[in-house]
Design an enzyme around this catalytic site. Structure first.
Site, PDB file in Angstrom:
ATOM      1  N   SER A 167      55.279 -35.448  50.544  1.00 32.42           N
ATOM      2  CA  SER A 167      54.272 -36.510  50.005  1.00 32.42           C
ATOM      3  C   SER A 167      52.776 -35.967  50.465  1.00 32.42           C
ATOM      4  O   SER A 167      52.476 -35.792  51.612  1.00 32.42           O
ATOM      5  CB  SER A 167      54.252 -37.948  50.404  1.00 32.42           C
ATOM      6  OG  SER A 167      52.989 -38.677  50.057  1.00 32.42           O
ATOM      7  N   ASP A 315      54.405 -35.832  38.969  1.00 35.80           N
ATOM      8  CA  ASP A 315      53.334 -36.455  38.049  1.00 35.80           C
ATOM      9  C   ASP A 315      53.604 -36.126  36.464  1.00 35.80           C
ATOM     10  O   ASP A 315      53.147 -37.040  35.616  1.00 35.80           O
ATOM     11  CB  ASP A 315      51.747 -36.438  38.170  1.00 35.80           C
ATOM     12  CG  ASP A 315      51.485 -36.890  39.731  1.00 35.80           C
ATOM     13  OD1 ASP A 315      52.226 -37.849  40.208  1.00 35.80           O
ATOM     14  OD2 ASP A 315      50.398 -36.772  40.321  1.00 35.80           O
TER      15      ASP A 315
END
Ligand code: S3P
Length: 428
Positions: A167, A315
């Site tokens: 992340s 995404d």
């Protein structure tokens, strides 16, 4: 707001995409932590980045808005923030929440961070746990795992930490806390996440080194203000690239898109699927590569996406699901359980909504399986309050018969103000 999309005969034209969201957040925050001024060119004036800007102002940072996309940040230095007089509200921006948690943990004051209903559902333990190891004092709802969180900032010490999930938000929070800490902070990841922070820290003069997926930063370094020129957001461009690939007779030139290799997973996958997309120029500004991209309608086939590819296109998975409905054969996405804790549960949202449009899509715990090609049929869909779901459904609407209505489409402004206008300019 409702967005209504009719079947498109073709997409044609030349467009520019608003600035990269990840880089815009970082330019403001690192600019604020620097000494001297940082000039930001082609900033993304979308709701998420404006939330970061508002938080910076509440922390005593001077910001001059020369225009909506050109800003000057008057840096206060890494430790120079002021105690905010009120709770800091990050709105819908998980990036702001997680990165600021790292920055505020090392300041000499008390602060509270919160956000909208979606942000308050997002897991925070992944960033709070390592910060506690660095000596931070942080409390949060649900046993310290959800916002609102309160932070009693003070001095930190460096640690060596392997993140539980790749992340960039967590990595950035730890690197910025590391800049404020005593000693060195080492952050290792299983798979590479986007590296905009590392690149910008280097441009601004931090003592940072990167080896594979491990970053080391020295505490106590001074950042110097810089001019940060932001490329178009590849995650926003991905919607229009997808549209140009699946709508017949299309040819679209997209100007000045960021092509940092930690973000171009979507391009690699689309090419593997048979997509005709070409980079027609190349340049580098502030350590970030960018290029113009030419996209033409293509005959696509299904593919398999999983493992280390996932962080580089996380995404883009909702719009890749749309593309897969128009590709010949099976597309399998696995290892993408992180999609369930984004702005919405994106696995459930995209599977449900594409299913309503007539797609053959099967939900899995960590991804989905799509059989294509299928003829989609326009209907009323819901954005689930998630900008990327709304835009993915708009792209599906271009190839669906009749009209596709996307309810709750105002959330598009979270990352891509002007999306509808840009899309309509290509439909002609
Ligand atoms: C981001 C990192 C990614 C991405 C998000 C922006 C960033 O999230 O999904 O849209 O700017 O660092 P994670 O860090 O949760 O993977």
């Amino acid at each position: 707001m409702e967005l209504k999309i009719n079947t498109a005969a073709s997409l044609k034209g030349k467009i520019a995409i608003p600035g990269d969201k990840s880089i815009s957040h970082r330019a403001i925050i690192l600019g604020a932590m620097a000494e001297g001024d940082t000039t930001i060119v082609d900033f993304l004036p979308a709701a998420d980045c404006l939330s970061t800007l508002k938080c910076m102002r509440a922390l005593g940072v001077g910001v001059e808005e020369l225009s909506s996309t050109n800003l000057v940040i008057h840096g206060v230095g890494a430790n120079g923030f002021k105690e905010p007089g009120n709770v800091l509200d990050v709105g819908n921006s998980g990036t702001t929440l997680r990165i600021l948690t790292g920055v505020l943990a090392g300041q000499d004051f008390f602060s509270v961070l919160t956000g909208d209903e979606s942000v308050r559902r997002r897991p925070m333990d992944r960033v709070i746990a390592p910060l506690l190891e660095m000596g931070a004092e942080i409390w949060g709802r649900k046993n310290g795992t959800r916002a609102p969180i309160s932070i009693l900032g003070h001095s930190l010490h460096g640690i060596s930490y392997t993140t539980t999930i790749p992340s960039a938000q967590v990595k950035t929070a730890l690197l910025l806390a590391g800049l404020l800490a005593e000693g060195k902070t080492i952050v290792a990841e299983e798979f590479q996440s986007r590296d905009h922070t590392e690149r910008m820290l280097e441009v601004m003069g931090a003592d940072i080194s990167v080896e594979g997926t491990t970053c080391t930063i020295s505490g106590g370094g001074i950042l110097r203000g810089a001019e940060i020129d932001i490329p178009g957001d590849i995650s926003s461009a991905a919607f229009l690239i997808a549209g140009a690939l699946i709508v017949p007779d299309s040819e679209v030139l997209i100007k000045d898109v960021g092509v940092n290799p930690t973000r171009t997973g979507v391009l690699d996958v689309l090419k593997e699927m048979g997509g005709r997309l070409e980079r027609v120029s190349f340049s580098v500004k502030n350590g970030e590569p960018r290029s113009d991209m030419l996209v033409k309608s293509s005959k696509l086939s299904g593919t398999v996406i999983g493992g280390e590819k996932i962080p580089g296109l996380i995404d883009e998975l909702p719009v890749l699901a749309v593309v897969a409905t128009q590709a010949q054969g099976t597309t399998v996405v696995s290892g993408a359980q992180e999609l369930r804790v984004k702005e919405a549960d994106r696995i459930s949202a995209i599977c449900g909504e594409l299913g309503n449009l007539g797609a053959q899509i099967e939900e899995r715990e960590d991804g989905f399986i799509v059989e294509g090609p299928t003829a989609l049929k326009g209907t009323v869909c819901d954005s689930h309050g998630d900008h990327r779901i709304a835009m993915a459904l708009a792209i599906a609407g271009l190839v669906a018969t009749g009209t596709t209505v996307i309810r709750g489409a105002e959330c598009v402004d979270i990352s891509f103000p002007g999306f509808e206008k840009t899309l309509r300019s290509l439909i002609g």
